[in-house]
Write a protein that holds these residues in place. Sequence first.
Motif, PDB file in Angstrom:
ATOM      1  N   THR A  58       0.817  -1.215   0.000  1.00 50.73           N
ATOM      2  CA  THR A  58       0.000   0.000   0.000  1.00 50.73           C
ATOM      3  C   THR A  58       0.851   1.265   0.000  1.00 50.73           C
ATOM      4  O   THR A  58       0.631   2.173  -0.814  1.00 50.73           O
ATOM      5  N   ALA A  59       1.814   1.350   0.903  1.00 53.01           N
ATOM      6  CA  ALA A  59       2.646   2.561   0.985  1.00 53.01           C
ATOM      7  C   ALA A  59       3.501   2.733  -0.269  1.00 53.01           C
ATOM      8  O   ALA A  59       3.647   3.851  -0.774  1.00 53.01           O
ATOM      9  N   ALA A  60       4.054   1.650  -0.780  1.00 52.43           N
ATOM     10  CA  ALA A  60       4.870   1.729  -1.999  1.00 52.43           C
ATOM     11  C   ALA A  60       4.025   2.201  -3.173  1.00 52.43           C
ATOM     12  O   ALA A  60       4.471   3.039  -3.971  1.00 52.43           O
ATOM     13  N   ARG A  61       2.824   1.694  -3.283  1.00 52.60           N
ATOM     14  CA  ARG A  61       1.919   2.105  -4.362  1.00 52.60           C
ATOM     15  C   ARG A  61       1.650   3.612  -4.276  1.00 52.60           C
ATOM     16  O   ARG A  61       1.698   4.320  -5.277  1.00 52.60           O
ATOM     17  N   GLU A  62       1.356   4.086  -3.087  1.00 52.15           N
ATOM     18  CA  GLU A  62       1.013   5.498  -2.915  1.00 52.15           C
ATOM     19  C   GLU A  62       2.214   6.394  -3.196  1.00 52.15           C
ATOM     20  O   GLU A  62       2.094   7.426  -3.866  1.00 52.15           O
ATOM     21  N   LYS A  63       3.383   6.009  -2.709  1.00 55.50           N
ATOM     22  CA  LYS A  63       4.571   6.836  -2.928  1.00 55.50           C
ATOM     23  C   LYS A  63       4.964   6.881  -4.402  1.00 55.50           C
ATOM     24  O   LYS A  63       5.322   7.950  -4.915  1.00 55.50           O
ATOM     25  N   LEU A  64       4.889   5.752  -5.096  1.00 51.62           N
ATOM     26  CA  LEU A  64       5.227   5.771  -6.520  1.00 51.62           C
ATOM     27  C   LEU A  64       4.202   6.600  -7.290  1.00 51.62           C
ATOM     28  O   LEU A  64       4.570   7.375  -8.179  1.00 51.62           O
TER      29      LEU A  64
END
Length: 142
Positions: A58-64
């Motif tokens: 979830t966090a990786a998706r949002e940051k990218l």
Amino acid sequence: MLDKIQEAGSSKSTFYTLLGGEQGGTAAIRLLVETFYDIMDSDPKAAPIRAMHSADLTAAREKLFMFLTGWTGGPQLYIERYGNPFLRRRHLPFSIGESERDQWMYCMIKAMQTLKMDEVLMQKLAEQLYGVADFMRNREAE
């Protein structure tokens, strides 16, 4: 940050504009990121780079998503929330060589193909993303 690219026979535009701008660029980038991580999460060819991420993407998706929105010429969402991305510094804890770069690019190109992105746009975007992905390498060639 991103140099404007020349669309054949028309005025200069950013990738964000070419992806739909305010009307659709954000949605297109969100879909690209979601598809990218779905591929990374399921394709055995991406298993080594998937293992570098936490179980919850979830966090990786949002940051990218936030980074790519600004990088393509849209709103600077990442910078507004986190400040300068310092991409290379943030990736230093991970051993990234040519193989990892190529796995990342494999997922991104496959995501663009899955979404049936315009071929010319896809090629130009992939060329620019390759430069970023290659810059993340912090391990010498094997």
